[in-house]
Design an enzyme around this catalytic site. Structure first.
Site, PDB file in Angstrom:
ATOM      1  NE  ARG A 248      -2.306   1.729   3.392  1.00 40.54           N
ATOM      2  CZ  ARG A 248      -2.608   1.620   4.690  1.00 40.54           C
ATOM      3  NH1 ARG A 248      -3.546   0.769   5.063  1.00 40.54           N
ATOM      4  NH2 ARG A 248      -1.976   2.341   5.586  1.00 40.54           N
ATOM      5  CG  HIS A 252      -7.617   2.922   5.567  1.00 34.87           C
ATOM      6  ND1 HIS A 252      -7.750   1.636   5.093  1.00 34.87           N
ATOM      7  CD2 HIS A 252      -8.884   3.375   5.814  1.00 34.87           C
ATOM      8  CE1 HIS A 252      -9.039   1.303   5.063  1.00 34.87           C
ATOM      9  NE2 HIS A 252      -9.741   2.343   5.487  1.00 34.87           N
ATOM     10  CE1 TYR A 261       0.024   2.843   8.739  1.00 39.50           C
ATOM     11  CE2 TYR A 261      -0.911   4.749   9.864  1.00 39.50           C
ATOM     12  CZ  TYR A 261      -0.935   3.848   8.821  1.00 39.50           C
ATOM     13  OH  TYR A 261      -1.899   3.950   7.853  1.00 39.50           O
TER      14      TYR A 261
END
Length: 333
Positions: A248, A252, A261
């Site tokens: 990714r 998100h 993170y």
């Protein structure tokens, strides 16, 4: 198991892959700019770096109302484009306009329509797996030559509906194709924190479903594996499973502060594996496609995206009197 060497992809299909992947990224980049300008409410979810999967899984399917069932997830904008959803209706969807497929009742990629045989999403986790199995069962019972496909992220494979869906699909031997996009993250949770089985194809194999794992940033590998799986399902060999390994390339969604993170060195490493740049290099260096031909496609895409945004911005908002229309089905599908 690793996928077998895919069959040779024709030059025509290779160009198709490049066009749809490039269009997907152009639409997403424009939509993200509109979001940052405050023109798209809510949030925005992108599949940057996963275009080879979004397009590669959709091309081998039959399109149209009487075609195959396709239920993509939020990273697969390219699947909608390949199956005929016009770019302007995607922008309209995010803007809540009357021309959106939900007529302003929902946003994001909760896009659907019987003309494309794409169901409007319930959610983008594993919720669509049981519905996909149901569609595949209907095709089998009717004796129809059709398959049903759905895609989902790695975190979906830790949910109950994933396991229930795959189990009954295997028992009933339905023509379903499952595509797991292993991008390493479920929101801010790394895959190692949500499952011990990080090679996702092993989960499907445990239910007796033929399962392969492919490089999700290699458009030819994805297209080849999906073509083989669709052919097998259509030939009556039951459900098939494909794991696409990728990463990714951000948060998100647009609002997610992923820098807190996500390891930046890993992100940089995967940037070098960009699927569009990788395909472009293959086309030029191995297929001898003139650079000018690719530039013409980019010019065409720029025009298509500009016109799509203009059409969506000029579209009106739905009338309040329509709020209750289309909420419940008035006939059996």
């Amino acid at each position: 198991m690793p996928a077998p060497q895919p069959a040779q992809v024709s030059d025509e299909t290779a160009i198709d892959l490049f066009y749809w992947m490039s269009l997907t990224r152009a639409v997403e980049e424009r939509a993200l700019n509109l979001y940052r300008q405050g023109k798209l409410p809510g949030s925005y979810y992108t599949g940057r770096g996963q275009e080879a999967i979004a397009v590669g899984i959709a091309l081998p399917l039959r399109r149209g109302e009487q075609g195959d069932w396709l239920s993509p997830w939020i990273r697969d904008l390219g699947s909608y484009l390949v199956h005929g959803v016009p770019p302007w209706r995607i922008f309209a969807q995010f803007m809540g306009k009357a021309g959106s497929t939900t007529r302003g009742k929902d946003g994001n990629l909760h896009i659907g329509g019987r003309e494309w045989n794409i169901p409007c999403q319930v959610s983008h986790m594993a919720d669509m797996i049981p519905l996909t199995v149901g569609a595949a069962l209907a095709y089998k019972q009717r004796g129809e030559d059709r398959v049903a496909m759905t895609s989902f992220g790695d975190a979906a494979t830790s949910r109950g509906d994933f396991h229930e869906g795959l189990n009954i699909a295997a028992v009933l031997e339905v023509p379903a194709v499952f595509v797991a996009e292993n991008n390493g993250w479920g929101y801010s949770t790394p895959i190692s924190k949500q499952t011990k089985v990080t090679e996702l194809y092993r989960k499907a194999a445990s239910y007796g479903i033929p399962a392969v794992s492919v490089d999700g940033n290699d458009a030819f590998a994805v297209h080849g594996a999906v073509s083989a799986a669709v052919d097998a399902a259509r030939a009556g060999q039951g459900p098939q499973f494909i794991e696409c390994r990728t990463y990714r390339m951000g948060g998100h969604a647009a609002h997610d502060k992923y820098e807190s993170y996500m390891p930046m060195e890993v992100l940089a490493e995967w940037s070098d594996k960009d699927p569009i740049k990788r395909l472009e290099n293959v086309l030029i260096e191995e297929r001898s496609v003139p650079e000018g031909k690719l530039e013409n496609l980019r010019d065409r895409i720029r025009d298509e995206v500009r016109e799509a945004v203009e059409q969506a911005e000029h579209d009106g908002y739905p009338d309040a009197s329509e709020a209750h229309e289309g909420v419940f089905a008035d006939e059996a599908p």
